[in-house]
Design an enzyme around this catalytic site. Structure first.
Site, PDB file in Angstrom:
ATOM      1  CB  CYS A 253      -3.050  23.850 -72.601  1.00  0.00           C
ATOM      2  SG  CYS A 253      -3.134  23.432 -70.843  1.00  0.00           S
ATOM      3  CB  THR A 254      -0.321  25.195 -77.048  1.00  0.00           C
ATOM      4  OG1 THR A 254      -0.617  26.411 -76.352  1.00  0.00           O
ATOM      5  CG2 THR A 254      -0.101  25.489 -78.519  1.00  0.00           C
TER       6      THR A 254
END
Length: 153
Positions: A46-47
């Site tokens: 997600c980062t």
């Protein structure tokens, strides 16, 4: 829950972003909008997904497109995470309450886990779903395929 289809009217939403500002889909008419969904903040894929949107922000602008990041995390979480990621241009929106309402309207909410699928959904200038792809949770979305769709390749 049924996944939204290409050609459908995109469900409108008003959600708060990492700057505590309201963001409404219909305010972007005349531009394309990338709704880039990630399951939960603070996780490695997600980062990387949100950082890729930030790094490519100018490329999106050149294609008349506004990229937006989404998850069911609450706004304070999004605010701190955006600061940690040093996001300057990308808005990341909170679909926290009613929990996952927007993800449900697009058919990408995972009831069992309480979060969204990882997905990219492109809305055209008239508010219609133009393209979408749901990815395995552990897979980083390929922005090249998004850019190909946006540029008409």
């Amino acid at each position: 829950m049924k996944l939204i289809n290409v050609g459908d009217d995109a469900p409108n939403f008003t959600l708060t972003d990492n700057n505590d500002q309201y963001v409404t889909l219909t305010n972007f008419r005349g531009k394309k909008v990338l709704l880039s969904w990630h399951p939960l903040a603070w996780t490695p894929v997600c980062t990387d997904q949100m950082r890729a949107l930030e790094v490519n922000y100018e490329n999106f602008q050149n294609l008349n497109t506004i990229p937006l990041g989404f998850s069911v995390d609450p706004t304070p979480c999004k605010k701190i995470w955006a600061h940690a990621l040093q996001l300057k241009m990308l808005k990341i929106l909170s679909d926290f309450w009613p929990h996952g309402k927007t993800a449900k309207e697009y058919g990408i909410f995972r009831e069992q886990g309480g979060y969204s699928e990882r997905a990219n959904i492109i809305i055209d200038e008239h508010g219609k779903v133009m393209w979408l792809k749901v990815y395995p949770s552990a897979q980083l979305p390929d922005l090249n395929e998004v850019f190909n769709v946006l540029s008409g390749s």
